[in-house]
Structures are given as structure tokens and as C-alpha cells.
Write a protein that holds these residues in place. Structure first.
Motif, short mmCIF file in Angstrom:
data_model
loop_
_atom_site.label_atom_id
_atom_site.label_comp_id
_atom_site.label_asym_id
_atom_site.label_seq_id
_atom_site.Cartn_x
_atom_site.Cartn_y
_atom_site.Cartn_z
N LYS A 73 -111.94 24.23 25.98
CA LYS A 73 -113.39 24.40 25.99
C LYS A 73 -114.11 23.32 25.17
O LYS A 73 -115.20 23.55 24.64
N GLN A 125 -120.46 22.97 33.19
CA GLN A 125 -120.45 21.88 32.24
C GLN A 125 -120.41 20.48 32.89
O GLN A 125 -120.35 19.50 32.18
N TYR A 179 -115.94 20.72 26.05
CA TYR A 179 -116.50 20.24 27.31
C TYR A 179 -117.10 18.84 27.22
O TYR A 179 -117.04 18.08 28.19
N ARG A 204 -115.93 15.97 29.75
CA ARG A 204 -116.82 15.21 30.64
C ARG A 204 -116.60 13.71 30.47
O ARG A 204 -116.54 12.96 31.45
N LEU A 262 -115.04 21.67 35.53
CA LEU A 262 -116.24 21.51 34.72
C LEU A 262 -117.45 22.14 35.42
O LEU A 262 -118.31 22.76 34.77
#
Length: 210
Positions: free
Chosen positions: A175, A206, A177, A181, A201
């Protein structure tokens, strides 16, 4: 090919944090044999590699079907004694250890973490060794240790799309994120073809374009 970031088996392997420990203290240092071995990534050592692969690291050994000169573990050990950073032999030995539920699978001279430790000491800049070790640690449920190896793999080879993709998958699992990314952007910019990381994602709410 990206390895599956999933808990395969929870094994009682001897692993210490982000660095390989010595299973039972039995991990003598590698004695490099330049006459019959060398660096798996060095084209100059290919002729010696052919001999090792012909008599020890055959396709049936790599598939864990049967040994060539003895046991499967014995042939993999021989290969790694001569080419410490042999990527495919390390991956095969890791699979054998997971299958056997043992840190030192049948026929192997030493524990798996010892072979990875030797490979890292021999070629600290070999990102593929780090990535394979990270996959093995993750299969054992050693998530923090796996993350350290995958991050190092990505640091050593930042333009390797597979390294970035696998690191991103683990960040999603944790988690983290924003880091996921960033890894995803890099992986896809480098041409990684699988949409799974972007999908994960997106499902988590996210994903965003740069």
C-alpha cells in the motif's frame, strides 16, 4: 518474465533481514576458478559456460526433472561453484528449495541463501541476481528482505522495465501507492507490456497519468 508476487510457501529458512545470513554457519567463501568458470554475464567466459551447461546445467536440470551427473541439487551446486552469478541456475535452485520446503534442498552442497550471498559478493552490480533473490525471499514470506533486494535491483538497473514492474507490484501489496505509481510510470515508459500493475493501482483508486 515477471515473477508472481504472492506468498507461495511459508518456509522456516534461515534468512536475516535484507542480507543473506549463513544457514547453520556453513557458507564458505567462493573460491573463483577462472580456468573452468567465470562471470555469467561476461561474453568472454561463454566457452567455459558451454562446458558447464553441457554436463551439469542441462534443460532437464533447469526444469527440475532429473540430474545430469548426479542429483539435481548437485548439478546446480556444481554450476554455481563455477559461475556464481548464473541467473538461471540460481532461479532453478530457488524453485527447488521452495518445492522441497528446505533452505538447503536435496543434493545441494550449501543453503540457497549462501549461493545468493556468494553471487552478490562476486558481482555486486548484477541486478538480475538481486531480482531473483528478491523473488525467492518473497516466496518465503520475507517481504521486507525481498523489498530491499528489489529496490537494489532497480537502483542498479533503473532502465530495466521488469525490475521497475516487479518493484511496483510489491509497493502496491504494501500500500505504498506513491512509490508504486512512480515504478509503474518508469516500467511503462520503458515499454513493459503487461497491464497488471496499472490495473491494480486503478482498482485501488491510485492510478493517475503523469
Amino acid at each position: 518474465m515477471a515473477f508472481r508476487l504472492s506468498l507461495i510457501l511459508a518456509l522456516g529458512a534461515a534468512l536475516c533481514g535484507a542480507a543473506p545470513c549463513r544457514a547453520g554457519g556453513d557458507c564458505p567463501p567462493l573460491v573463483a576458478n577462472t580456468a573452468t568458470g567465470g562471470d555469467y554475464t561476461n561474453p568472454a567466459d561463454r566457452d567455459k559456460l558451454k562446458v558447464v551447461e553441457q554436463f551439469h546445467f542441462t534443460p532437464t536440470v533447469e526444469r527440475l526433472e532429473r540430474g545430469q551427473s548426479g542429483s539435481i541439487g548437485g548439478d546446480l551446486s556444481y554450476t554455481l561453484e563455477h559461475f556464481a552469478n548464473h541467473h538461471r541456475a540460481l532461479a532453478a535452485l530457488a524453485r527447488l528449495a521452495v518445492h522441497d520446503k528446505s533452505a538447503r534442498p536435496r543434493g545441494a552442497k550449501l543453503a540457497v541463501d549462501c549461493y545468493f550471498g556468494r553471487a552478490i559478493a562476486y558481482r555486486p552490480d548484477d541486478s538480475r541476481v538481486r531480482a531473483i533473490f528478491g523473488g525467492y525471499l518473497l516466496a518465503l514470506g520475507q517481504e521486507d528482505a525481498a523489498l530491499a533486494q528489489l529496490e537494489e535491483a532497480a537502483r542498479l538497473a533503473p532502465r530495466d522495465a521488469t525490475n521497475q514492474y516487479n518493484l511496483g507490484l510489491l509497493y502496491v501489496r504494501r500500500k505504498e501507492y506513491a512509490k508504486a505509481r512512480e515504478a509503474a510510470w518508469q516500467a511503462y515508459d520503458l515499454g513493459f507490456p503487461l497491464p497488471g500493475l496499472r490495473t491494480k493501482l486503478t482498482v485501488a483508486g491510485q492510478w493517475q497519468e503523469r
